[in-house]
Design a protein around this motif. Structure first.
Motif, PDB file in Angstrom:
ATOM      1  N   ASP A  46       0.816  -1.216   0.000  1.00  0.00           N
ATOM      2  CA  ASP A  46       0.000   0.000   0.000  1.00  0.00           C
ATOM      3  C   ASP A  46       0.848   1.263   0.000  1.00  0.00           C
ATOM      4  O   ASP A  46       0.622   2.175  -0.780  1.00  0.00           O
ATOM      5  CB  ASP A  46      -0.946  -0.017   1.215  1.00  0.00           C
ATOM      6  CG  ASP A  46      -1.868  -1.232   1.193  1.00  0.00           C
ATOM      7  OD1 ASP A  46      -2.168  -1.693   0.065  1.00  0.00           O
ATOM      8  OD2 ASP A  46      -2.266  -1.725   2.267  1.00  0.00           O
ATOM      9  N   ARG A  47       1.806   1.296   0.906  1.00  0.00           N
ATOM     10  CA  ARG A  47       2.639   2.508   0.996  1.00  0.00           C
ATOM     11  C   ARG A  47       3.802   2.505  -0.005  1.00  0.00           C
ATOM     12  O   ARG A  47       4.395   3.533  -0.234  1.00  0.00           O
ATOM     13  CB  ARG A  47       3.201   2.639   2.423  1.00  0.00           C
ATOM     14  CG  ARG A  47       2.150   2.767   3.515  1.00  0.00           C
ATOM     15  CD  ARG A  47       1.393   4.092   3.380  1.00  0.00           C
ATOM     16  NE  ARG A  47       0.523   4.302   4.513  1.00  0.00           N
ATOM     17  CZ  ARG A  47       0.431   5.452   5.164  1.00  0.00           C
ATOM     18  NH1 ARG A  47       1.161   6.486   4.797  1.00  0.00           N
ATOM     19  NH2 ARG A  47      -0.389   5.574   6.182  1.00  0.00           N
ATOM     20  N   LYS A  48       4.088   1.357  -0.523  1.00  0.00           N
ATOM     21  CA  LYS A  48       5.213   1.198  -1.475  1.00  0.00           C
ATOM     22  C   LYS A  48       6.489   1.837  -0.917  1.00  0.00           C
ATOM     23  O   LYS A  48       7.214   2.555  -1.603  1.00  0.00           O
ATOM     24  CB  LYS A  48       4.855   1.795  -2.830  1.00  0.00           C
ATOM     25  CG  LYS A  48       3.651   1.126  -3.482  1.00  0.00           C
ATOM     26  CD  LYS A  48       3.330   1.749  -4.806  1.00  0.00           C
ATOM     27  CE  LYS A  48       2.137   1.094  -5.471  1.00  0.00           C
ATOM     28  NZ  LYS A  48       0.874   1.195  -4.717  1.00  0.00           N
ATOM     29  N   LEU A  49       6.728   1.503   0.311  1.00  0.00           N
ATOM     30  CA  LEU A  49       7.824   2.127   1.054  1.00  0.00           C
ATOM     31  C   LEU A  49       9.197   1.796   0.466  1.00  0.00           C
ATOM     32  O   LEU A  49      10.078   2.643   0.412  1.00  0.00           O
ATOM     33  CB  LEU A  49       7.751   1.619   2.506  1.00  0.00           C
ATOM     34  CG  LEU A  49       8.378   2.479   3.590  1.00  0.00           C
ATOM     35  CD1 LEU A  49       7.718   3.846   3.646  1.00  0.00           C
ATOM     36  CD2 LEU A  49       8.225   1.795   4.954  1.00  0.00           C
ATOM     37  N   ARG A  85       9.735   0.508  -2.661  1.00  0.00           N
ATOM     38  CA  ARG A  85       9.790   0.487  -4.132  1.00  0.00           C
ATOM     39  C   ARG A  85      10.734   1.541  -4.705  1.00  0.00           C
ATOM     40  O   ARG A  85      11.137   1.462  -5.849  1.00  0.00           O
ATOM     41  CB  ARG A  85       8.388   0.705  -4.723  1.00  0.00           C
ATOM     42  CG  ARG A  85       7.369  -0.340  -4.320  1.00  0.00           C
ATOM     43  CD  ARG A  85       7.347  -1.509  -5.271  1.00  0.00           C
ATOM     44  NE  ARG A  85       6.411  -2.526  -4.839  1.00  0.00           N
ATOM     45  CZ  ARG A  85       5.187  -2.668  -5.332  1.00  0.00           C
ATOM     46  NH1 ARG A  85       4.747  -1.838  -6.261  1.00  0.00           N
ATOM     47  NH2 ARG A  85       4.408  -3.632  -4.895  1.00  0.00           N
ATOM     48  N   GLY A  86      11.035   2.536  -3.906  1.00  0.00           N
ATOM     49  CA  GLY A  86      11.964   3.574  -4.370  1.00  0.00           C
ATOM     50  C   GLY A  86      13.407   3.087  -4.414  1.00  0.00           C
ATOM     51  O   GLY A  86      14.260   3.699  -5.062  1.00  0.00           O
ATOM     52  N   ARG A 121      13.602  -3.129  -5.867  1.00  0.00           N
ATOM     53  CA  ARG A 121      12.609  -3.195  -6.946  1.00  0.00           C
ATOM     54  C   ARG A 121      12.982  -4.279  -7.969  1.00  0.00           C
ATOM     55  O   ARG A 121      12.128  -4.982  -8.484  1.00  0.00           O
ATOM     56  CB  ARG A 121      12.598  -1.832  -7.624  1.00  0.00           C
ATOM     57  CG  ARG A 121      11.297  -1.431  -8.238  1.00  0.00           C
ATOM     58  CD  ARG A 121      11.266   0.050  -8.503  1.00  0.00           C
ATOM     59  NE  ARG A 121      12.324   0.534  -9.352  1.00  0.00           N
ATOM     60  CZ  ARG A 121      13.109   1.562  -9.036  1.00  0.00           C
ATOM     61  NH1 ARG A 121      12.962   2.178  -7.880  1.00  0.00           N
ATOM     62  NH2 ARG A 121      14.045   1.966  -9.869  1.00  0.00           N
ATOM     63  N   ASN A 135       3.446  -6.552 -14.539  1.00  0.00           N
ATOM     64  CA  ASN A 135       3.009  -5.798 -13.353  1.00  0.00           C
ATOM     65  C   ASN A 135       3.565  -6.450 -12.084  1.00  0.00           C
ATOM     66  O   ASN A 135       3.898  -7.639 -12.080  1.00  0.00           O
ATOM     67  CB  ASN A 135       1.479  -5.784 -13.262  1.00  0.00           C
ATOM     68  CG  ASN A 135       0.852  -5.119 -14.473  1.00  0.00           C
ATOM     69  OD1 ASN A 135       1.427  -4.198 -15.049  1.00  0.00           O
ATOM     70  ND2 ASN A 135      -0.307  -5.590 -14.875  1.00  0.00           N
ATOM     71  N   TYR A 136       3.620  -5.633 -11.024  1.00  0.00           N
ATOM     72  CA  TYR A 136       4.044  -6.189  -9.737  1.00  0.00           C
ATOM     73  C   TYR A 136       2.910  -7.033  -9.171  1.00  0.00           C
ATOM     74  O   TYR A 136       1.750  -6.624  -9.198  1.00  0.00           O
ATOM     75  CB  TYR A 136       4.365  -5.050  -8.760  1.00  0.00           C
ATOM     76  CG  TYR A 136       5.571  -4.232  -9.158  1.00  0.00           C
ATOM     77  CD1 TYR A 136       6.833  -4.799  -9.250  1.00  0.00           C
ATOM     78  CD2 TYR A 136       5.456  -2.870  -9.427  1.00  0.00           C
ATOM     79  CE1 TYR A 136       7.936  -4.054  -9.615  1.00  0.00           C
ATOM     80  CE2 TYR A 136       6.549  -2.109  -9.797  1.00  0.00           C
ATOM     81  CZ  TYR A 136       7.795  -2.709  -9.890  1.00  0.00           C
ATOM     82  OH  TYR A 136       8.882  -1.964 -10.257  1.00  0.00           O
ATOM     83  N   ALA A 162       9.657   7.123   3.030  1.00  0.00           N
ATOM     84  CA  ALA A 162       9.655   6.659   1.630  1.00  0.00           C
ATOM     85  C   ALA A 162      10.508   7.576   0.771  1.00  0.00           C
ATOM     86  O   ALA A 162      11.306   7.118  -0.058  1.00  0.00           O
ATOM     87  CB  ALA A 162       8.221   6.624   1.111  1.00  0.00           C
ATOM     88  N   LYS A 163      10.334   8.882   1.001  1.00  0.00           N
ATOM     89  CA  LYS A 163      11.089   9.869   0.247  1.00  0.00           C
ATOM     90  C   LYS A 163      12.589   9.743   0.542  1.00  0.00           C
ATOM     91  O   LYS A 163      13.430   9.848  -0.353  1.00  0.00           O
ATOM     92  CB  LYS A 163      10.605  11.269   0.631  1.00  0.00           C
ATOM     93  CG  LYS A 163      10.848  12.294  -0.439  1.00  0.00           C
ATOM     94  CD  LYS A 163      10.155  13.587  -0.051  1.00  0.00           C
ATOM     95  CE  LYS A 163      10.411  14.656  -1.103  1.00  0.00           C
ATOM     96  NZ  LYS A 163       9.715  15.888  -0.773  1.00  0.00           N
ATOM     97  N   ALA A 174      14.067   6.754  -1.160  1.00  0.00           N
ATOM     98  CA  ALA A 174      14.190   6.917  -2.619  1.00  0.00           C
ATOM     99  C   ALA A 174      15.446   7.696  -3.006  1.00  0.00           C
ATOM    100  O   ALA A 174      15.795   7.746  -4.183  1.00  0.00           O
ATOM    101  CB  ALA A 174      12.944   7.607  -3.170  1.00  0.00           C
ATOM    102  N   LYS A 201      18.996   8.384  -3.867  1.00  0.00           N
ATOM    103  CA  LYS A 201      19.995   7.462  -4.456  1.00  0.00           C
ATOM    104  C   LYS A 201      21.293   7.408  -3.662  1.00  0.00           C
ATOM    105  O   LYS A 201      21.963   6.370  -3.632  1.00  0.00           O
ATOM    106  CB  LYS A 201      20.256   7.863  -5.905  1.00  0.00           C
ATOM    107  CG  LYS A 201      19.131   7.393  -6.798  1.00  0.00           C
ATOM    108  CD  LYS A 201      19.277   7.799  -8.215  1.00  0.00           C
ATOM    109  CE  LYS A 201      18.040   7.345  -8.974  1.00  0.00           C
ATOM    110  NZ  LYS A 201      17.957   7.916 -10.302  1.00  0.00           N
TER     111      LYS A 201
END
Lengths: 268, 141
Positions: free
Chosen positions: B55-58, B60-61, B66, B76-77, B115-116, B119, B121
């Motif tokens: 849900d939050r895709k924490l 995935r960044g 990934r 698709n995932y 999450a930010k 993400a 790098k």
């Protein structure tokens, strides 16, 4: 009866208008389906375009990102066209063969074009043109295949014929050589026999002796004859002279000869 | 060294903590939740982990994370999938941060911030990349 205020109504209407006019974000699954790629790939491509890694955590695509979606669409079309080019190498080979021009079904109305300036035909690829081009490409591909097959068959036949010719040449050459050898042998044998006969026929021992440097019998005979004749001639002359002079010297030749004969007889 | 501070929590310090997991090829959400519970960390139940991931895709960044997510036929995932050893390692590391932040920023919506941060790098390169995981594995061995 309570009357609804006009202000409230206006507010509600404006809220509805605002809600209607508010652009809705794009859904990942819908856009991905539209582009023909997976959601994961769409997110990766969006990250490349926007430079934001947060795209992987978003539930929907913001409306502001529409140009990025369009850019992805263009990229995908370009990639697919490149893929088509690379995948259709046989077709490009086929394109070397003359492609039949597409048949135009639409009749050209010349009456209109006589008075007006003739328009240049659009070079855009329409559906009809595309299909006709594809048809042409297919037919040329087919022709190329058939041509290749025919070439292969011809080459095989040519090869077989060439082999047969070579074999025939070889056999003929062998036979010719054999006949030649045989002929030469026969010739030699005949020549040998003929020579032997010739030799027998023309055999001259004198020639053989002459060739060897030995004087022949005839020459010796002649030489002897000359020698004997000369000697005998001289003897005859001397005898005659003796006889002639004997009388002068007071000798009786006949008596002398008889006494000599007697002497000879006595000795034998 | 990159220093990131969220609230009173030093993210870089939390991420520098060496994490050692029991050797497993695949981690189910329940198994990982049990392990987090044993460590006294957040995410000690299946639903929390599912919420973070799906849900939050924490995570995935994080690029390497990934890449290890399997894809379905359409690209698709999937809704759920077992975590790899590397993914489980990332989740445990993040669980340390989240536990610290929960105590620090109680009542705040801190998951989007995390999450930010994940993400980023630079943070991935220094603390959460696959290479770092392999390095820590070799160190532990």
């Amino acid at each position: 009866m309570a009357r609804k205020s006009t202000k409230t109504t206006e507010n509600t209407m404006s809220a509805i208008d605002e809600a209607i006019n508010t652009p809705v974000n794009f859904q990942f699954c819908e856009v991905a389906e539209d582009l023909g790629i997976g959601e994961a790939e769409l997110r990766e491509r969006l990250e490349d375009k926007t430079g934001s890694a947060e795209v992987h955590q978003l539930d929907s695509i913001p409306v502001d990102w529409e140009p990025a979606i369009k850019a992805i669409k263009t990229d995908l079309e370009a990639e697919s066209s490149v893929r088509r080019l690379t995948a259709s190498e046989p077709v490009s080979k086929a394109s070397e063969a003359p492609v039949e021009p597409p048949i135009i079904d639409e009749p050209i109305d010349t009456s209109k074009t006589t008075n007006k300036r003739s328009k240049a035909k659009s070079a855009a690829i329409t559906k009809t043109r595309k299909s006709s081009l594809e048809k042409g490409a297919k037919s040329s591909q087919k022709t190329t295949d058939l041509e290749q097959m025919a070439t292969a068959t011809l080459a095989a036949q040519k090869g077989t014929r060439k082999g047969a010719n070579l074999a025939a040449i070889e056999l003929t050459a062998q036979e010719g050589a054999y006949q030649h050898v045989k002929k030469e042998g026969l010739k030699r044998q005949i020549a040998k026999l003929a020579k032997e006969l010739e030799d027998e026929k023309n055999f001259d021992p004198q020639e053989m002796l002459a060739a060897l440097g030995i004087p022949g019998l005839e020459d010796t005979e002649n030489e002897l004859n000359d020698l004997i004749e000369g000697t005998l001639g001289k003897l005859g002359n001397a005898t005659q002279e003796i006889l002639d002079n004997a009388w002068m010297n007071g000798l009786d030749t006949e008596a002398e000869l008889e006494s000599l004969q007697e002497l000879l007889n006595l000795n034998s | 060294m990159t220093t990131v501070i969220l609230g009173g929590t030093d993210i870089s310090k939390a991420l520098s903590r060496q994490v050692t997991l029991p050797p497993k090829q695949r981690w189910s959400r329940r198994a990982l939740a049990r392990h987090l519970k044993s460590l006294g960390l957040m995410g000690a139940d299946y639903h929390t982990l599912d919420n973070w991931e799906r849900d939050r895709k924490l995570f995935r960044g994080i690029k390497d994370f990934r890449r290890e997510i399997p894809l379905d036929d359409k690209g698709n995932y999937p809704d759920t999938f077992p975590f790899t050893a590397y993914q489980a390692w990332v989740i445990v590391k993040v669980a340390y941060i989240l536990t610290s932040l929960r105590d620090d920023l109680r009542g705040c919506e801190y998951l989007p911030l995390v999450a930010k941060t994940l993400a980023n790098k630079e943070i991935q390169k220094h603390f959460l990349s696959r290479d770092i995981w392999l390095y820590e594995l070799s160190e532990a061995a």
